[in-house]
Design an enzyme around this catalytic site. Structure first.
Site, PDB file in Angstrom:
ATOM      1  N   MET A  10      83.289  82.810  66.491  1.00 44.45           N
ATOM      2  CA  MET A  10      84.631  82.225  66.538  1.00 44.45           C
ATOM      3  C   MET A  10      84.590  80.888  67.273  1.00 44.45           C
ATOM      4  O   MET A  10      84.155  80.812  68.418  1.00 44.45           O
ATOM      5  CB  MET A  10      85.592  83.172  67.260  1.00 44.45           C
ATOM      6  CG  MET A  10      85.712  84.548  66.637  1.00 44.45           C
ATOM      7  SD  MET A  10      86.534  84.542  65.026  1.00 44.45           S
ATOM      8  CE  MET A  10      88.209  84.124  65.497  1.00 44.45           C
ATOM      9  N   SER A  11      85.051  79.842  66.611  1.00 46.19           N
ATOM     10  CA  SER A  11      85.043  78.507  67.197  1.00 46.19           C
ATOM     11  C   SER A  11      86.394  78.115  67.772  1.00 46.19           C
ATOM     12  O   SER A  11      86.501  77.079  68.430  1.00 46.19           O
ATOM     13  CB  SER A  11      84.656  77.479  66.136  1.00 46.19           C
ATOM     14  OG  SER A  11      85.687  77.384  65.161  1.00 46.19           O
ATOM     15  N   GLY A  12      87.420  78.911  67.509  1.00 47.97           N
ATOM     16  CA  GLY A  12      88.774  78.507  67.885  1.00 47.97           C
ATOM     17  C   GLY A  12      89.461  77.716  66.798  1.00 47.97           C
ATOM     18  O   GLY A  12      90.645  77.389  66.907  1.00 47.97           O
ATOM     19  N   GLY A  13      88.738  77.397  65.730  1.00 46.40           N
ATOM     20  CA  GLY A  13      89.306  76.634  64.625  1.00 46.40           C
ATOM     21  C   GLY A  13      89.838  77.520  63.524  1.00 46.40           C
ATOM     22  O   GLY A  13      89.712  78.748  63.551  1.00 46.40           O
ATOM     23  N   ASP A  15      88.888  77.791  60.355  1.00 41.03           N
ATOM     24  CA  ASP A  15      87.948  78.404  59.419  1.00 41.03           C
ATOM     25  C   ASP A  15      87.444  79.755  59.911  1.00 41.03           C
ATOM     26  O   ASP A  15      87.471  80.754  59.172  1.00 41.03           O
ATOM     27  CB  ASP A  15      86.765  77.466  59.168  1.00 41.03           C
ATOM     28  CG  ASP A  15      87.174  76.201  58.435  1.00 41.03           C
ATOM     29  OD1 ASP A  15      88.125  76.264  57.638  1.00 41.03           O
ATOM     30  OD2 ASP A  15      86.541  75.156  58.658  1.00 41.03           O
ATOM     31  N   SER A  16      86.970  79.814  61.144  1.00 34.44           N
ATOM     32  CA  SER A  16      86.454  81.085  61.649  1.00 34.44           C
ATOM     33  C   SER A  16      87.574  82.108  61.817  1.00 34.44           C
ATOM     34  O   SER A  16      87.353  83.312  61.631  1.00 34.44           O
ATOM     35  CB  SER A  16      85.709  80.879  62.971  1.00 34.44           C
ATOM     36  OG  SER A  16      86.531  80.296  63.952  1.00 34.44           O
ATOM     37  N   CYS A  97      70.829  73.383  66.087  1.00 33.36           N
ATOM     38  CA  CYS A  97      71.639  74.399  66.752  1.00 33.36           C
ATOM     39  C   CYS A  97      71.747  75.648  65.885  1.00 33.36           C
ATOM     40  O   CYS A  97      71.607  76.776  66.370  1.00 33.36           O
ATOM     41  CB  CYS A  97      73.017  73.845  67.079  1.00 33.36           C
ATOM     42  SG  CYS A  97      74.066  75.000  68.004  1.00 33.36           S
ATOM     43  N   GLY A 121      82.535  80.880  59.708  1.00 29.26           N
ATOM     44  CA  GLY A 121      83.490  80.202  58.844  1.00 29.26           C
ATOM     45  C   GLY A 121      82.883  79.081  58.031  1.00 29.26           C
ATOM     46  O   GLY A 121      83.615  78.219  57.526  1.00 29.26           O
ATOM     47  N   CYS A 193      78.882  67.883  69.291  1.00 33.18           N
ATOM     48  CA  CYS A 193      79.670  68.423  70.400  1.00 33.18           C
ATOM     49  C   CYS A 193      79.364  67.752  71.722  1.00 33.18           C
ATOM     50  O   CYS A 193      80.269  67.514  72.529  1.00 33.18           O
ATOM     51  CB  CYS A 193      79.483  69.933  70.502  1.00 33.18           C
ATOM     52  SG  CYS A 193      77.790  70.468  70.888  1.00 33.18           S
TER      53      CYS A 193
END
Length: 350
Positions: A10-13, A15-16, A97, A121, A193
């Protein structure tokens, strides 16, 4: 029904978050995880991102955990990024990464928790054929992210779910809005990032103490044209920002790290008929044993071009382009496609 537990990165965005929601709807036992990768407030791997991911998981009614992998990220991604730049290359840290941090650690964490699957995502697809797991382009070519996933192993692909592979971005945003997710209209992240302003040289100098001694700009004959501000500030194909007054436009052709020189020349000198690729990961086969015609992409957002792959005894691949290609850059990823299937990929050596 078997083990339907899945751990979602989960990226907080948006899509995920929608990927997790789709898996819930399909009957999976879903939990979310966010990796802390870098200290600063950033688009990926930051504390702020973890907070947003936790809110999305709470809204969906699933558990969420945050794992601190900042030390591993610093060693496996940032240090390699710095070393690659110092060699005169232009690396892609997002590819590294995925290869060394996100997917290996995500799968390891899932297995520790007894989950059979991992999910992200990303816009790409996974399928199986002839006893192998295959990585395919996304259905939406504008969002396809298969390029940055070429390094995934058969083991990773066998456990990977990509719920957005058939979706387009607007459809995903509509689903997020219908679910009441706060991140439905959050902009996509575009930058690395740990270098959000894109000034790699300044980051390496200020944050890591990497030296950037000035040196000479030279032409293809070795004639000195002026002084550069450090190799880290330049990449192959660059024309602007050289700080030179020249009678005709010149482009960065090469960064000679041994002599600390930047070689400049006309645009036509940027075109290559071949390139050499190493550290190759094959997805649709065990190895390349004979010449093979493919489409190859040499930068993330660049269109593919037709090429022939020629296997070498040392495991590298010589790529012979059907048409000469501009600014093929050592350190970048080269990804090979057979139709929609990612045949494999590796790192451009020369």
């Amino acid at each position: 029904m078997g083990n339907k537990r899945v751990l979602v990165a989960m990226s907080g965005g948006v899509d995920s978050s929608v990927a997790a929601a789709r898996l819930l709807e399909q009957g999976y036992d879903v939990s979310g995880v966010t990796f802390l990768l870098y200290d600063a407030t950033a688009s990926c791997g930051s504390g702020r991102e973890a907070e947003e991911a936790a809110r999305a998981c709470a809204h969906l009614g699933i558990s969420h955990q945050t794992l601190d992998f900042r030390a591993a990220f610093s060693e496996a991604v940032i240090r390699r990024f710095a070393e690659s730049y110092q060699r005169g290359e232009t690396p892609n840290p997002c590819v590294e990464c995925n290869r060394r941090i996100k997917f290996p650690l995500l799968l390891a964490q899932a297995q520790r928790q007894g989950a059979e699957y991992i999910a992200t995502g990303h816009y790409a697809r996974v399928s199986a054929a002839n006893g192998r797991y295959l990585l395919l382009r996304a259905a939406d070519p504008a969002k396809d992210q298969s390029y940055v996933l070429y390094s995934l192993s058969q083991q990773m692909l066998s456990h990977l779910l990509l719920p957005l592979g058939e979706a387009d971005k607007q459809q995903v945003r509509r689903e997020a809005a219908a679910l009441g997710l706060q991140n439905a209209s959050r902009p996509d992240s575009q930058d690395i990032c740990f270098v959000p302003d894109g000034d790699y040289g300044a980051f390496l100098q200020q944050e890591l103490g990497v030296t950037m001694p000035p040196g000479d700009f030279v032409d293809q004959t070795g004639r000195v044209l002026g002084r550069h501000r450090g190799l880290l500030r330049y990449t192959r194909g660059q024309r602007k920002g050289l700080g030179l007054s020249l009678p005709a436009p010149l482009y960065v052709l090469e960064k000679d790290s041994a002599a600390n020189r930047v070689v400049l020349g006309p645009e036509q000198a940027l075109y290559s008929e071949t390139m050499r690729v190493g550290d190759v990961n094959w997805i649709d086969r065990d190895a390349l044993t004979a010449p093979r015609d493919v489409a190859v992409r040499v930068r993330y957002r660049q269109k593919e071009t037709k090429a022939t792959l020629l296997p070498q005894q040392d495991g590298t691949v010589t790529v012979r382009f059907a048409q000469p290609q501009r600014a093929v850059t050592p350190g970048q990823a080269a990804v090979f496609y057979d139709g929609d299937v990612v045949a494999g990929g590796g790192t451009i050596l020369s």
